[in-house]
Design a protein around this motif. Structure first.
Motif: not given
Length: 136
Positions: A1-30
């Motif tokens: 259970m604890e490993q599952d939460i850690k995996t989801k937290i790591d995935l959330a961090r990685h996803t947030a970095e990728e998602f916000t990069k694309l999102y703000y590039e689109s808001v500003d340029k596309r």
């Protein structure tokens, strides 16, 4: 259970970095591509003014003046299954500065709730707020 939460937290961090990069590039340029980031029933609250549905959200973005965003902090966390069933969903918190056209940069914060839809992430809820003193 604890490993599952850690995996989801790591995935959330990685996803947030990728998602916000694309999102703000689109808001500003596309900006013409903004609707593809939102669920059909997505919600945008911009400085207290709400818009529902990706088509109306697209129209809203097209009406904004040109922008340039600079992020200063980014955080994320998984939303627990008890709240969203087994639907993979993350909360993303962003702070930074936005410059509208040639005006001075202003601080903002933005909160996203995103959910997995196939192999894409879609915004369920988006709340943007310029950081100005509150008049009480």
């Amino acid at each position: 259970m604890e490993q599952d939460i850690k995996t989801k937290i790591d995935l959330a961090r990685h996803t947030a970095e990728e998602f916000t990069k694309l999102y703000y590039e689109s808001v500003d340029k596309r900006r013409h591509l903004m609707s593809r980031y939102y669920l059909d029933t997505g919600v945008l609250v911009w400085n207290g003014n709400g818009t529902v549905g990706k088509d109306l959200i697209q129209k809203f973005f097209e009406g904004l003046p040109p922008t340039e965003h600079t992020l200063t902090s980014l955080d994320s966390q998984p939303v627990l299954d008890v709240a969203v069933g087994s639907q993979l969903t993350f909360l993303i918190l962003v702070c930074g500065f936005v410059k509208f056209q040639e005006k001075i940069s202003r601080p903002f914060q933005q909160n996203f709730m995103i959910t997995a839809q196939g192999d894409k992430w879609k915004i369920v809820s988006d709340c943007f707020r310029l950081q100005e003193p509150v008049a009480l």
